[in-house]
Design an enzyme around this catalytic site. Structure first.
Site, short mmCIF file in Angstrom:
data_model
loop_
_atom_site.label_atom_id
_atom_site.label_comp_id
_atom_site.label_asym_id
_atom_site.label_seq_id
_atom_site.Cartn_x
_atom_site.Cartn_y
_atom_site.Cartn_z
N CYS A 87 35.37 42.91 46.17
CA CYS A 87 34.68 43.51 45.04
C CYS A 87 34.78 42.57 43.83
O CYS A 87 35.85 42.38 43.26
CB CYS A 87 35.32 44.87 44.75
SG CYS A 87 34.94 45.53 43.13
N CYS A 90 36.07 44.08 40.53
CA CYS A 90 37.52 44.31 40.63
C CYS A 90 38.28 43.03 40.31
O CYS A 90 39.26 43.04 39.58
CB CYS A 90 37.92 44.72 42.05
SG CYS A 90 37.39 46.36 42.53
#
Ligand SMILES: [Zn+2]
Length: 102
Positions: A87, A90
């Site tokens: 991600c 993230c």
């Protein structure tokens, strides 16, 4: 395998998962100290040489068991960052989370 032996093995593996996660290495003697979740935010003392161990100030990667224990026992607010390797947002947020911890 007798059930008792199996249960003992399971217990040991849980303990080792636990001890890998919340260990502070003493800066002066290299001794590994296991820190209970309820004490993570406090200054501690090395079990071997009594040197000061600074309060935890960095994100800790946890498994489910350690997570439960920290959330239950911590005496300060706990910031939880759920993230994944794949991600991109993230990974961009990770340095900010680390700054907050400091
Ligand atoms: Zn020490």
């Amino acid at each position: 395998m007798p059930l008792g032996a199996h249960a003992r093995n399971a217990h040991y593996s849980l303990l080792s998962v636990w001890s890998e996660n919340v260990i502070r290495v003493c800066q002066s003697c290299g001794q590994k100290n296991r820190i209970p979740p309820s004490r993570l935010h406090q200054v501690g003392y090395c079990g071997a040489c009594k040197a000061e161990l600074s309060a935890n100030n960095a994100p800790i990667d946890v498994d489910q068991q350690t997570f439960d224990q920290i959330v239950k026992e911590a005496q300060v607010p706990v910031l939880v960052d759920f993230w994944a390797d794949w991600c991109a947002p993230c990974r961009m947020a990770a340095p900010e989370v680390k700054k907050l911890a400091e």
